[in-house]
Design a protein around this motif. Sequence first.
Motif, short mmCIF file in Angstrom:
data_model
loop_
_atom_site.label_atom_id
_atom_site.label_comp_id
_atom_site.label_asym_id
_atom_site.label_seq_id
_atom_site.Cartn_x
_atom_site.Cartn_y
_atom_site.Cartn_z
N CYS A 71 44.19 46.02 35.26
CA CYS A 71 44.27 45.42 36.58
C CYS A 71 44.01 46.50 37.63
CB CYS A 71 45.64 44.80 36.81
SG CYS A 71 45.81 44.08 38.46
N PHE A 72 43.03 46.25 38.49
CA PHE A 72 42.69 47.16 39.58
C PHE A 72 43.01 46.49 40.91
CE2 PHE A 72 39.53 48.10 36.21
CZ PHE A 72 39.85 49.42 35.97
N ILE A 73 43.53 47.27 41.85
CA ILE A 73 43.72 46.79 43.22
C ILE A 73 42.45 47.12 43.99
CG2 ILE A 73 45.09 46.95 45.34
CD1 ILE A 73 46.59 45.64 42.98
N ALA A 74 41.86 46.12 44.61
CA ALA A 74 40.60 46.30 45.33
C ALA A 74 40.80 47.09 46.62
CB ALA A 74 40.00 44.93 45.64
N SER A 75 39.73 47.76 47.04
CA SER A 75 39.75 48.53 48.28
C SER A 75 39.30 47.69 49.47
CB SER A 75 38.84 49.76 48.16
OG SER A 75 37.51 49.35 47.92
N LYS A 76 38.97 46.43 49.21
CA LYS A 76 38.52 45.51 50.26
C LYS A 76 39.10 44.14 49.95
CE LYS A 76 34.22 46.45 49.05
NZ LYS A 76 32.76 46.49 49.03
N PRO A 77 39.02 43.19 50.89
CA PRO A 77 39.55 41.84 50.61
C PRO A 77 38.92 41.23 49.36
CG PRO A 77 39.06 42.10 52.95
CD PRO A 77 38.50 43.31 52.25
N LEU A 78 39.73 40.48 48.63
CA LEU A 78 39.27 39.90 47.36
C LEU A 78 38.08 38.97 47.54
CD1 LEU A 78 39.87 39.95 44.34
CD2 LEU A 78 41.34 37.96 44.68
N ASP A 79 38.01 38.24 48.65
CA ASP A 79 36.86 37.36 48.88
C ASP A 79 35.56 38.17 48.98
OD1 ASP A 79 38.41 35.07 48.73
OD2 ASP A 79 38.78 35.01 50.90
N ILE A 109 41.37 37.95 40.36
CA ILE A 109 40.28 37.33 39.62
C ILE A 109 40.14 38.10 38.31
CG2 ILE A 109 38.99 36.44 41.59
CD1 ILE A 109 37.15 38.96 41.25
N TYR A 110 39.51 37.46 37.33
CA TYR A 110 39.33 38.08 36.02
C TYR A 110 37.86 38.02 35.61
CZ TYR A 110 44.39 37.65 35.54
OH TYR A 110 45.74 37.75 35.72
N LEU A 111 37.40 39.08 34.98
CA LEU A 111 36.08 39.13 34.38
C LEU A 111 36.16 39.99 33.13
CD1 LEU A 111 33.82 41.56 36.36
CD2 LEU A 111 36.03 40.93 37.24
N ARG A 112 35.09 40.04 32.38
CA ARG A 112 35.08 40.84 31.15
C ARG A 112 33.98 41.89 31.25
NH1 ARG A 112 38.74 39.39 27.50
NH2 ARG A 112 39.51 37.27 27.64
N ILE A 119 39.24 42.44 32.63
CA ILE A 119 39.34 43.21 33.86
C ILE A 119 39.86 42.29 34.97
CG2 ILE A 119 38.07 44.61 35.55
CD1 ILE A 119 38.20 45.77 32.63
N GLU A 120 40.98 42.66 35.53
CA GLU A 120 41.59 41.92 36.63
C GLU A 120 41.38 42.74 37.90
OE1 GLU A 120 46.05 40.23 37.91
OE2 GLU A 120 45.74 41.24 35.98
N ILE A 121 40.87 42.09 38.93
CA ILE A 121 40.70 42.74 40.23
C ILE A 121 41.54 41.94 41.22
CG2 ILE A 121 39.12 43.47 42.04
CD1 ILE A 121 36.90 43.49 39.89
#
Length: 126
Positions: A71-79, A109-112, A119-121
């Motif tokens: 799980c990563f915390i984004a550096s910008k808004p998730l949208d 959100i999740y992706l692979r 990978i969770e962002i």
Amino acid sequence: MIDHLDHLVLTTADEAACVSFYVDGLGMTLETFGAARKAFRFGNQKINLHVKGNEFEPKAHTPVPGALDLCFIASKPLDAVISELQKKGLQIVEGPVMRTGAVSPIRSIYLRDPDLNLIEISEIAK
């Protein structure tokens, strides 16, 4: 006793595809160090890269591609992250959904990745 995570190790079956995903897809910086070792740098952390069958010692008891859930915390808004990932052709497999993070609620959100690691962002929920 423990303050924070410095790095973790990701084992891949396809180095080129893995580098493309984390550098081109997620915007991490590729770093080479030591005896031609590679890592993905982001913020104050990094992910060291091992290629299956050619791992560096010492290593996990049974290193295998696809065994991580990160799980990563984004550096910008998730949208904005969602829009960027879609433009790059990366498929979101779930979300956005609310989750419980280490220090607060998060929207995720999740992706692979190419090795099928999950990978969770996320962004900190307001």
